[in-house]
Design an enzyme around this catalytic site. Structure first.
Site, PDB file in Angstrom:
ATOM      1  CG  ASP A  13      14.009  54.805  -8.489  1.00 20.83           C
ATOM      2  OD1 ASP A  13      14.335  55.978  -8.237  1.00 20.83           O
ATOM      3  OD2 ASP A  13      13.855  54.371  -9.637  1.00 20.83           O
ATOM      4  CD  GLU A  14      18.329  51.737  -4.252  1.00 24.06           C
ATOM      5  OE1 GLU A  14      18.151  52.984  -4.253  1.00 24.06           O
ATOM      6  OE2 GLU A  14      19.189  51.182  -4.946  1.00 24.06           O
ATOM      7  CE  LYS A  16      19.061  56.852  -4.002  1.00 28.27           C
ATOM      8  NZ  LYS A  16      18.337  55.806  -4.755  1.00 28.27           N
ATOM      9  N   GLY A  17      15.348  58.947  -0.356  1.00 27.19           N
ATOM     10  CA  GLY A  17      14.782  60.232   0.067  1.00 27.19           C
ATOM     11  C   GLY A  17      14.073  60.104   1.401  1.00 27.19           C
ATOM     12  N   PRO A 303       7.469  53.051 -16.067  1.00 31.32           N
ATOM     13  CG  PRO A 303       6.271  51.488 -17.325  1.00 31.32           C
ATOM     14  CD  PRO A 303       6.900  52.836 -17.395  1.00 31.32           C
TER      15      PRO A 303
HETATM   16  P1  GDP Z   1      14.839  57.123  -3.999  1.00 30.17           P
HETATM   17  O1  GDP Z   1      15.182  57.561  -5.374  1.00 30.17           O
HETATM   18  O2  GDP Z   1      15.743  56.046  -3.511  1.00 30.17           O
HETATM   19  O3  GDP Z   1      14.714  58.259  -3.023  1.00 30.17           O
HETATM   20  O4  GDP Z   1      13.388  56.442  -4.096  1.00 30.17           O
HETATM   21  P2  GDP Z   1      12.112  57.019  -4.905  1.00 30.17           P
HETATM   22  O5  GDP Z   1      11.581  58.202  -4.191  1.00 30.17           O
HETATM   23  O6  GDP Z   1      12.442  57.182  -6.344  1.00 30.17           O
HETATM   24  O7  GDP Z   1      11.130  55.775  -4.825  1.00 30.17           O
HETATM   25  C1  GDP Z   1      10.721  55.229  -3.608  1.00 30.17           C
HETATM   26  C2  GDP Z   1       9.175  55.268  -3.549  1.00 30.17           C
HETATM   27  O8  GDP Z   1       8.725  54.404  -2.526  1.00 30.17           O
HETATM   28  C3  GDP Z   1       8.627  56.630  -3.203  1.00 30.17           C
HETATM   29  O9  GDP Z   1       7.408  56.803  -3.883  1.00 30.17           O
HETATM   30  C4  GDP Z   1       8.408  56.565  -1.699  1.00 30.17           C
HETATM   31  O10 GDP Z   1       7.381  57.435  -1.250  1.00 30.17           O
HETATM   32  C5  GDP Z   1       7.994  55.128  -1.534  1.00 30.17           C
HETATM   33  N1  GDP Z   1       8.350  54.499  -0.272  1.00 30.17           N
HETATM   34  C6  GDP Z   1       9.479  54.679   0.488  1.00 30.17           C
HETATM   35  N2  GDP Z   1       9.487  53.819   1.521  1.00 30.17           N
HETATM   36  C7  GDP Z   1       8.366  53.074   1.427  1.00 30.17           C
HETATM   37  C8  GDP Z   1       7.839  51.976   2.192  1.00 30.17           C
HETATM   38  O11 GDP Z   1       8.416  51.493   3.161  1.00 30.17           O
HETATM   39  N3  GDP Z   1       6.648  51.456   1.761  1.00 30.17           N
HETATM   40  C9  GDP Z   1       5.979  51.925   0.679  1.00 30.17           C
HETATM   41  N4  GDP Z   1       4.845  51.349   0.348  1.00 30.17           N
HETATM   42  N5  GDP Z   1       6.460  52.950  -0.063  1.00 30.17           N
HETATM   43  C10 GDP Z   1       7.638  53.504   0.294  1.00 30.17           C
HETATM   44  P1  IMO Z   2      17.557  57.734  -7.817  1.00 34.38           P
HETATM   45  O1  IMO Z   2      18.577  58.615  -7.158  1.00 34.38           O
HETATM   46  C1  IMO Z   2      16.742  54.719 -10.870  1.00 34.38           C
HETATM   47  C2  IMO Z   2      19.152  54.922 -14.524  1.00 34.38           C
HETATM   48  C3  IMO Z   2      18.440  55.250 -15.820  1.00 34.38           C
HETATM   49  C4  IMO Z   2      19.285  54.459 -16.806  1.00 34.38           C
HETATM   50  C5  IMO Z   2      20.691  54.629 -16.240  1.00 34.38           C
HETATM   51  C6  IMO Z   2      21.503  55.740 -16.898  1.00 34.38           C
HETATM   52  O2  IMO Z   2      16.188  58.314  -7.847  1.00 34.38           O
HETATM   53  O3  IMO Z   2      17.609  56.352  -7.279  1.00 34.38           O
HETATM   54  P2  IMO Z   2      21.396  58.403 -16.747  1.00 34.38           P
HETATM   55  O4  IMO Z   2      20.279  59.347 -17.050  1.00 34.38           O
HETATM   56  O5  IMO Z   2      21.904  58.473 -15.356  1.00 34.38           O
HETATM   57  O6  IMO Z   2      22.508  58.472 -17.751  1.00 34.38           O
HETATM   58  O7  IMO Z   2      20.735  56.936 -16.955  1.00 34.38           O
HETATM   59  O8  IMO Z   2      20.544  54.914 -14.871  1.00 34.38           O
HETATM   60  N1  IMO Z   2      18.968  55.900 -13.437  1.00 34.38           N
HETATM   61  C7  IMO Z   2      18.195  55.677 -12.362  1.00 34.38           C
HETATM   62  N2  IMO Z   2      17.389  54.638 -12.070  1.00 34.38           N
HETATM   63  N3  IMO Z   2      16.894  55.737  -9.994  1.00 34.38           N
HETATM   64  C8  IMO Z   2      17.729  56.769 -10.273  1.00 34.38           C
HETATM   65  O9  IMO Z   2      18.013  57.724  -9.369  1.00 34.38           O
HETATM   66  C9  IMO Z   2      18.384  56.792 -11.520  1.00 34.38           C
HETATM   67  N4  IMO Z   2      19.242  57.657 -12.117  1.00 34.38           N
HETATM   68  C10 IMO Z   2      19.601  57.079 -13.278  1.00 34.38           C
HETATM   69  O10 IMO Z   2      17.101  54.814 -15.796  1.00 34.38           O
HETATM   70  O11 IMO Z   2      18.954  53.097 -16.708  1.00 34.38           O
HETATM   71 MG    MG Z   3      14.289  57.769  -7.254  1.00 37.04          MG
END
Ligand code: GDP
Ligand code: IMO
Ligand code: MG
Length: 425
Positions: A13-14, A16-17, A303
């Site tokens: 959830d950094e 990446k998308g 959360p």
């Molecule tokens: P991913 O799994 O790595 O693609 O990340 P997620 O989509 O799960 O979570 C990243 C969240 O942060 C998303 O809700 C994005 O819209 C948001 N986001 C991405 N870049 C930024 C940023 O620079 N600032 C803020 N405030 N939100 C961001």
């Molecule tokens: P993206 O690509 C954050 C976590 C789960 C759990 C562990 C194992 O959006 O960054 P699983 O269902 O894969 O067997 O769960 O990994 N987890 C993630 N946490 N972002 C993800 O994907 C995750 N995919 C799995 O919460 O701790």
């Molecule tokens: Mg994510």
């Protein structure tokens, strides 16, 4: 022309998308190479927000072709639903999406088994999986009993699914869980298989041709290095190789064809699910970051746990991931923080540790050693270049670069495409 791998460098959830979407403006191909719909990648385009779970994020750029590589475990029904939704929202997928016939299939029984297994674990042993069947599907792959996308093209596919479902039902019952009702289950599988059939092909020659043609390819990592099955905080990890090493094995593109690795890191750290997290904050600051950063799981809505930037984790990810440059995300979330802390090393059993220990017990005993920074107390979302950034923010970024030995080449100060700085210093 470049073949770039983009990986999460913390616990997922950094952002990446968002960065995939920004970089795909110039890409011919985007390739997912591991994981499944445990991933949730958010892309904001104008006033539209998309959360992609299995479809590569390049699907939102018309000129970009997308591959679901052999390293994935693909939830048939989940992918069908995702694609139907994208098409409804006006995204074209015909002749642009290619699904590897070697990718493995996730079916309802994998998800039931995932849930039953988590349910049977003691509270302290729970992994906190997404319950998307990821672990059980990779188990079947390693056990050599899994079904693959290419099996859909054969006449005996549904018979094989039925045989698997019966065997899995016995396991579910032995675990005290409800068995699947076979007939409705098979009907659902058939519908999804029929929908996906036209997209299934041998993606290996396709990608090799792209390399031959010198086309731009972006590999979209899911999760993050600390969730890697080998290098992460095992057993609190996912079941695939989330680092750059997963890209060749999960796509069929050889390692020597890859020439750039971008690591995605947040300016702080989050984790969803269980497992050690040395810089986790249990106080008001943690709540502040969670609130300002909207830190709720894109897949499960749970959360996210929040904490300070962990330099030990970032350095370790850079080392095992071969990271050439950082995309530093969500700097704006720290805009109103008075004093920012950065973990530079751990203290464990009276010793200073500079890297992440393999032993989970040891990691649980690690205490972060912090450096403190004065915050910048200025909004950064409107900044468009390095010179626009407050001096304290520049200092923070430079400090992270020095600490990790990796330069920040992309800076993100908001969720939109426009809130992205390409730093050329
Ligand atoms: P991913 O799994 O790595 O693609 O990340 P997620 O989509 O799960 O979570 C990243 C969240 O942060 C998303 O809700 C994005 O819209 C948001 N986001 C991405 N870049 C930024 C940023 O620079 N600032 C803020 N405030 N939100 C961001
Ligand atoms: P993206 O690509 C954050 C976590 C789960 C759990 C562990 C194992 O959006 O960054 P699983 O269902 O894969 O067997 O769960 O990994 N987890 C993630 N946490 N972002 C993800 O994907 C995750 N995919 C799995 O919460 O701790
Ligand atoms: Mg994510």
């Amino acid at each position: 022309m470049s073949r770039t791998v983009l990986i999460g460098s913390q616990w997922g959830d950094e952002g990446k998308g968002k960065i995939i979407d920004v970089l795909t403006a110039k890409m011919d191909w985007v390739v997912r190479y591991q994981g499944g719909n445990n991933a949730g990648h958010t892309v904001e385009v104008g006033d539209q927000k998309y959360v992609l779970h299995l479809t590569p994020s390049g699907i939102l750029r018309e000129g970009c072709k997308c591959v679901i590589g052999n390293g994935l475990v693909v939830d048939l029904v989940g992918l069908m639903d995702e694609l139907v939704d994208l098409v409804k929202r006006g995204v074209s997928i015909g002749n642009r999406l290619f699904i590897s016939d070697r990718a493995h299939i996730v079916l309802q029984y994998h998800k039931e088994l995932d849930g039953a297994k988590e349910g049977s674990r003691d509270e302290a042993e729970k992994i906190g999986t997404t319950k998307r069947g990821i672990g059980p599907a990779y188990c079947d792959k390693a056990d050599r009993s899994g079904l693959r996308l290419g099996d859909i093209l054969e006449d005996d596919f549904l018979d094989r699914v039925a045989a698997q479902a019966k065997a899995k039902n016995e396991i579910l019952v032995s675990m005290g869980a409800e068995p699947l009702e076979i007939e409705p289950f098979l009907a659902e599988v058939k519908e999804a298989a029929d929908y996906l059939r036209p997209f299934i092909c041998d993606t290996v020659p396709l990608l090799h041709q792209a390399v031959q043609n010198d086309e731009e390819i972006l590999f979209e990592g899911a999760q993050g290095v600390m969730l890697d099955i080998d290098f992460g905080t095992y057993p609190y990890v996912t079941s695939s190789n989330t680092g750059a090493g997963g890209a060749p094995s999960g796509s069929g593109i050889p390692p020597n064809a890859i020439d750039r690795v971008v690591g995605i890191v947040k300016a702080y750290t989050t984790r969803v699910g269980e497992g050690p997290f040395p810089t986790e904050l249990h106080d008001e600051m943690g709540a502040h970051i969670a609130k300002v950063g909207h830190e709720f799981g894109a897949t499960t809505g749970r959360p996210r746990r929040c904490g300070w930037f962990d330099g030990v984790v970032a350095r370790y990810s850079a080392m095992v991931g071969g990271i050439d440059e950082w995309a530093l995300m969500k700097l704006d979330v720290l805009d109103a923080v008075e004093t920012i802390k950065v973990c530079v090393a751990y203290e464990c059993d009276g010793e200073r540790l500079e890297t992440v220990p393999a032993s989970i017990r040891k990691l649980e005993r690690c205490k972060p050693i912090y450096e403190e920074f004065k915050g910048w107390n200025t909004p950064t979302t409107e900044c468009t270049c390095w010179e626009d950034l407050p001096e304290q923010a520049q200092k923070y970024i430079q400090y992270l670069e020095k600490l990790t030995g990796v330069k920040v080449s992309i800076l993100s100060v908001g969720p939109k495409r426009s809130s992205t700085l390409l730093l050329d210093r």
